[in-house]
Design a protein around this motif. Structure first.
Motif, PDB file in Angstrom:
ATOM      1  N   HIS A   8       0.821  -1.230   0.000  1.00  0.00           N
ATOM      2  CA  HIS A   8       0.000   0.000   0.000  1.00  0.00           C
ATOM      3  C   HIS A   8       0.852   1.277   0.000  1.00  0.00           C
ATOM      4  O   HIS A   8       0.340   2.349   0.323  1.00  0.00           O
ATOM      5  CB  HIS A   8      -0.951   0.030   1.217  1.00  0.00           C
ATOM      6  CG  HIS A   8      -1.738  -1.229   1.389  1.00  0.00           C
ATOM      7  ND1 HIS A   8      -2.711  -1.642   0.497  1.00  0.00           N
ATOM      8  CD2 HIS A   8      -1.694  -2.178   2.373  1.00  0.00           C
ATOM      9  CE1 HIS A   8      -3.228  -2.783   0.918  1.00  0.00           C
ATOM     10  NE2 HIS A   8      -2.626  -3.143   2.053  1.00  0.00           N
TER      11      HIS A   8
ATOM     12  N   GLU B 175      -0.318   3.556  -3.297  1.00  0.00           N
ATOM     13  CA  GLU B 175      -1.720   3.859  -3.595  1.00  0.00           C
ATOM     14  C   GLU B 175      -1.954   5.357  -3.739  1.00  0.00           C
ATOM     15  O   GLU B 175      -2.908   5.780  -4.398  1.00  0.00           O
ATOM     16  CB  GLU B 175      -2.611   3.285  -2.491  1.00  0.00           C
ATOM     17  CG  GLU B 175      -2.595   1.761  -2.458  1.00  0.00           C
ATOM     18  CD  GLU B 175      -3.458   1.212  -1.338  1.00  0.00           C
ATOM     19  OE1 GLU B 175      -4.015   2.044  -0.586  1.00  0.00           O
ATOM     20  OE2 GLU B 175      -3.574  -0.023  -1.212  1.00  0.00           O
TER      21      GLU B 175
ATOM     22  N   GLN C 263       0.099  -2.520  -7.950  1.00  0.00           N
ATOM     23  CA  GLN C 263      -0.574  -1.948  -6.775  1.00  0.00           C
ATOM     24  C   GLN C 263      -0.253  -0.455  -6.678  1.00  0.00           C
ATOM     25  O   GLN C 263       0.382   0.013  -5.753  1.00  0.00           O
ATOM     26  CB  GLN C 263      -0.128  -2.690  -5.514  1.00  0.00           C
ATOM     27  CG  GLN C 263      -0.452  -4.169  -5.534  1.00  0.00           C
ATOM     28  CD  GLN C 263       0.105  -4.897  -4.326  1.00  0.00           C
ATOM     29  OE1 GLN C 263       0.635  -4.269  -3.412  1.00  0.00           O
ATOM     30  NE2 GLN C 263      -0.012  -6.223  -4.315  1.00  0.00           N
ATOM     31  N   TYR C 264      -0.706   0.244  -7.650  1.00  0.00           N
ATOM     32  CA  TYR C 264      -0.489   1.688  -7.701  1.00  0.00           C
ATOM     33  C   TYR C 264      -1.527   2.279  -8.650  1.00  0.00           C
ATOM     34  O   TYR C 264      -2.105   1.578  -9.487  1.00  0.00           O
ATOM     35  CB  TYR C 264       0.923   2.008  -8.180  1.00  0.00           C
ATOM     36  CG  TYR C 264       1.271   1.417  -9.534  1.00  0.00           C
ATOM     37  CD1 TYR C 264       0.999   2.116 -10.706  1.00  0.00           C
ATOM     38  CD2 TYR C 264       1.851   0.150  -9.636  1.00  0.00           C
ATOM     39  CE1 TYR C 264       1.319   1.581 -11.947  1.00  0.00           C
ATOM     40  CE2 TYR C 264       2.163  -0.397 -10.850  1.00  0.00           C
ATOM     41  CZ  TYR C 264       1.892   0.329 -12.016  1.00  0.00           C
ATOM     42  OH  TYR C 264       2.185  -0.205 -13.239  1.00  0.00           O
TER      43      TYR C 264
END
Length: 1003
Positions: free
Chosen positions: A530, A533, A680-681
């Motif tokens: 995370h 994000e 995950q971005y």
């Protein structure tokens, strides 16, 4: 281990008892060659080679002695003395008894081991030959030096082809591929070409190795089927190339103790059809490790640090290994003995291990057993505990938790955590191994190579300007690792803190870039969850977790931060983006990450909170924002053990509602074969930034191209202007030069006219001088002739005068010579008289001696006669004896008469000789020596009449036969004649010397 010293022997046994190589070292025999000279020394072996059968080998030392060792027959023989060191050997020719040897004088010779004679002598290299490769048929040979490679026909021993290269690109190795008609050439710039043997046409070229490998190829080896090429150099990496597909198929990383590879050799197997799986790797420490290239497991090793290996050769059938040691001796190993431990049946499948006792472990309880062919496992057991092993049935319903705790390489995560809590850190020697097991790294060589093949990412082209690192190697590894991460996921090309995050791991794993990349990738996937994000902003959600935990455990410190406008981006984010590398030393950082990698990913966030809580005293004293920034970017006086204990305390006491582990996923290892997709971005932001960056880069490229075009045009215009100015300047110079040359020509013409006038005047003067000289020469010649005639007349007068003087001198000298001759004759006469006197005295002495002897004989006869008469009176019966006495008396009387006769003849002869010598001294002769030869006659001139009369009288008065008396007289006369001859010879010698002296006087 048996040891054999060759000494001065030319043949003998290799071993004296049947060898029994041990499993530990596998040495059949150790061969040394020592000399027994005044200064004994050991001759070092330099090269060794097996024949085609693999049961015989040939070895040469640095003095040129070449031995053949028959391992089946247990015999060695000295086959040649080359008197110079050999640099390469080959013993697998078509004619089994012949071998090739490269010598220190750059020549190659072929010898026969049976006849020990020279077969051929090949020349052509200009530097030392370090490699000889023989074709599978045995007809061709390839010899290699640093500057050239040459192909030879072994039937005619003629050179067929020669490979020439540039001086800047040296040759590493050129050799024939087994069971094929292909030549492989390897150069120092890592380029590898394959050539057809007959036509020498290039078949293919291997692509360049990946830049990330940074291996400079030095050594090569090929499997027996010619499909796999192994290459190594100054690195612990090995590249395996598939020659059929011409591509790199695998990168094998050797242990960290291997820094450079010195030799490679595949180990043949009778059952692998030529696709050898075991590769021998000789490293810089003198140890040769044999590894399986498929499973990458270490099978066995030979040599040691104390007794290192210099070079090794494996027999074609794979039963023997011949190694030249660093001390100059030769070791022969048995492969069967070395692989005996590997071929044992597998151990029991299931083993029961008792739980650890409650007491703490001591520092000596961590044992790492590394055995060839076995998996490495740390043995964690105290001294008083025992491991019970028994075979159980296969348990298919095992505990799921235990399976999760079981790591690769046989380690157990729970036991490692217990060990870590007991000691606070892992052993330095095994830390990297434990990390790799904890992170469960897949070691995807192919996938990592594909990332490296994409080259340096555009985002990190200017990395040296942004992060000027002193070590060029470290900077290069960092650039390659960051580029691989950027090619793996686009987010990392725009992450500004990625170099700070990756640098400590790059510095730690700089010699193994694959492990470095996978450690960072695993860290990003698990401990950086995370984080991206809110990209490009810091991870607000992660920072909020940290702030919630800090608020729960230390509200005062959080209130102090809030009062001074210090947010989590200041007290937490600098620690996370640098992974504490700015605030901790190397040992503290390693100790911290021993705990981070052994726990849940939330432990890293708890460590940030613990660091702040443990530093609350200095932080509460800070009032300026700059002080806070300085504190979290520099090292502080803080015990890392306290921070780690506080982190464990926070992990246990934090409520589950705010605990980070409830919001972070558990550890997930990288997938094998290919790396997982990381997305995950916010992709739209990254894509937008990428597009903007691409647009800006394209605009910049367009601007640069336009500016380059304008600069090129301006440069062309400037160059044209410069060329025009240069042309006009050159034309002006040519015009001035032409004018100057015209003036010079006019001036030279005037000077020529003046010189011609002077020359005519000089010619006239010379003509007049010539006439005068001819007249003077004629007069001089006439005078010379007159002088010569006068000199001739004077010479004749001088000659006449000289001859007159010579005549007078000859007359005077002749008179003097006559006087000298008269004196010499007078002296010779006196000398002869003196000699004659001496001779007469000698003769008189002899006569006196004869008279004395006669008187003694007469006395003896009288005494004998008296004795006989007395005996006759005393013994009338001895009539016979009386008769013998009468005969003796008669014999004595005859002797007396013969002596008297000889005395008379001797006196007569002496008178004749004296008279002849007197006559000769008065009248010397100038003739030859015929007169001397006539005087050397016998006694024919003696008065024979008187002799006969005496003999007749004697005969009438005695009863002895006349012939007997005559024989006795003749013997006496012969003795006398011999003495006379000796005297005459001495006189003749004296006369000859006088004649020679007289002749010299006459001449």
């Amino acid at each position: 281990m048996q040891s054999t010293d060759l000494g001065n022997k030319e043949s003998g046994k290799i071993w004296h008892r049947k060898p029994s190589p041990g499993t530990r070292d596998g040495i059949i025999v150790n061969i040394i060659h020592s000399t027994s000279d005044y200064h004994p020394k050991v001759l070092r072996f330099l090269n060794v080679a097996f024949d085609g059968s693999g049961d015989s080998l040939i070895a040469g030392d640095h003095q040129g002695n070449i031995y053949v060792f028959d391992l089946n027959g247990n015999r060695f023989n000295l086959v040649q003395r080359t008197a110079q060191a050999c640099t390469a050997l080959a013993f697998n020719l078509r004619r089994k008894s012949e071998f090739l040897v490269a010598l220190a004088d750059y020549s190659i010779k072929c010898f026969d081991t049976v006849t020990k004679e020279l077969v051929s002598w090949m020349r052509g290299h200009e530097s030392s030959v370090f490699g000889i490769s023989v074709h599978a048929s045995g007809r061709y040979a390839m010899t290699t030096s640093s500057d050239t490679a040459q192909l030879w026909d072994l039937d005619t021993f003629q050179r067929k082809r020669k490979l020439n290269i540039r001086q800047s690109v040296g040759i590493q190795k050129v050799f024939f591929l087994p069971l094929s008609n292909t030549i492989l050439s390897c150069f120092k710039d890592n380029s590898i070409f394959a050539w057809e043997c007959d036509t020498l046409l290039c078949k293919y070229q291997l692509p360049a190795p990946p830049e990330s490998s940074s291996i400079s190829y030095k050594v090569f080896a090929v499997t027996r089927d010619g499909r796999i090429l192994a290459a190594g150099g100054k690195s612990n990496h090995l590249h395996l190339w598939c020659l059929e597909a011409t591509q790199l198929v695998r990168i094998v990383q050797m242990p960290t103790s291997v820094r450079a590879v010195r030799h490679l050799e595949f180990l043949p197997d009778s059952f692998d059809a030529g696709s050898n799986q075991v590769l021998g790797v000789l490293s810089q420490d003198g140890i040769m490790r044999f590894v399986n290239i498929q499973t990458c497991k270490l099978l066995f090793e030979i040599g040691s640090v104390d007794e290192g290996i210099s070079s090794s050769v494996v027999s074609p059938h794979g039963r023997y290994i011949a190694s030249i040691m660093e001390n100059g001796s030769l070791n022969i190993y048995s492969v069967q003995a070395l692989t005996q431990e590997i071929n044992k049946p597998p151990p029991p499948l299931v083993k029961v291990i008792e739980d650890l006792p409650k007491n703490r472990l001591s520092s000596g309880d961590l044992q790492m057993k590394v055995t060839a062919g076995k998996v490495q496992r740390p043995a964690l057991r105290p001294k008083d505990s025992r491991i019970q092993t028994r075979i159980l049935k296969q348990d298919l319903t095992g505990n799921v938790e235990n399976k999760e705790n079981e790591l690769s390489d046989g380690l157990n995560k729970k036991r490692l955590q217990i060990l870590l809590k007991g000691y606070g850190e892992y052993p330095t020697k095994y830390r990297m191994f434990i990390w790799r097991s904890l992170l469960q790294l897949p070691e995807n060589h192919t996938a990592f190579s594909s990332l490296l093949d994409k080259g340096t990412h555009v985002a990190f082209l200017n990395l040296p300007q942004k992060y000027p690192i002193k070590s060029r190697k470290l900077l290069r590894v960092l650039q390659r690792t960051l580029s691989a991460l950027a090619h793996w996921s686009a987010i990392f090309s725009d992450t500004p803190y990625l170099p700070l995050l990756a640098f400590p791991f790059v510095k730690l794993f700089q010699n193994n870039q694959l492990i470095c990349f996978e450690v960072i990738a695993t860290l990003i996937i698990n401990w950086c969850q995370h984080w991206f994000e809110y990209f490009p902003n810091p991870p607000i959600n992660i920072l909020s977790m940290i702030e919630n935990v800090l608020a729960f455990h230390d509200k005062e410190l959080l209130k102090h931060f809030t009062d001074h406008s210090v947010t989590s981006q200041l007290y937490a984010w600098p620690l996370l983006e640098t992974l504490f590398s700015e605030v901790l030393t190397r040992e503290e950082w390693l100790k911290l990450f021993d705990n981070v990698f052994s726990n849940h990913p939330s432990f890293l966030l708890m460590t940030v909170v613990a660091y702040n809580i443990c530093s609350r005293a200095p932080l509460l004293n800070c009032n300026l924002k700059d002080d806070f920034e300085y504190f979290f970017h520099h090292r502080n006086n803080l015990d890392i053990n306290v921070v780690i204990r506080e982190a464990y305390h926070l992990m246990e006491t934090t409520p589950s509602s705010i605990h980070p582990d409830s919001m972070l996923d558990a550890f997930t290892a990288l997938t094998k074969g290919q790396y997982p997709v990381f997305n995950q971005y916010p992709t739209f932001i990254v894509d937008y930034q990428t597009q903007e960056r691409e647009r800006i880069r394209n605009d910049e490229l367009d601007y640069l191209r336009e500016r380059q075009t304008v600069e090129d045009m301006q440069a062309e215009v400037d160059q044209q202007r410069v060329d025009d100015e240069a042309w006009y300047h050159k034309q002006e110079l040519l015009r001035k030069a032409e004018e100057a040359r015209r003036q010079i020509l006019l001036h030279e013409e005037e000077k020529m006219l003046q010189q011609r006038q002077k020359l005519a005047a000089v010619k006239r003067e010379l003509k007049m001088k010539e006439i005068h000289l001819q007249d003077a020469a004629r007069r001089r010649f006439l005078k010379l002739q007159q002088d010569q005639r006068e000199m001739e007349l004077k010479r004749l007068d001088d000659e006449i005068e000289r001859k007159v003087q010579m005549r007078d001198q000859e007359i005077a000298s002749t008179a003097k010579d006559l006087e000298m001759r008269q004196l010499e004759l007078e002296s010779q006469r006196r000398l002869y008289e003196k000699n004659l006197t001496r001779s007469q005295e000698a003769v008189a002495k002899d006569l006196r001696e004869d008279a004395d002897a006669y008187r003694r004989r007469v006395d003896l006869e009288e005494n004998l006669l008296h004795k006989l008469i007395e005996n006759d009176r005393q013994q009338s019966q001895k009539a016979q004896q009386w008769k013998e006495a009468e005969e003796k008396e008669f014999y004595l009387r005859s002797e007396r008469k013969a002596a008297a006769l000889s005395d008379a003849s001797r006196r007569w002869f002496l008178e004749q000789q004296i008279s002849a010598a007197a006559e000769h001294s008065e009248t010397p002769s100038h003739g030859d020596m015929s007169g001397w030869r006539d005087d050397q006659g016998d006694l024919s001139s003696l008065p024979r009449t008187s002799q006969l009369n005496d003999i007749s009288e004697t005969d009438s008065s005695t009863q002895i036969p006349f012939s007997r008396k005559l024989a006795e007289w003749d013997s006496t006369d012969q003795n006398l004649m011999q003495k006379v001859r000796n005297l005459r010879w001495r006189l003749a010698a004296q006369a000859r010397s006088r004649c020679q002296a007289s002749r010299l006087v006459a001449t």
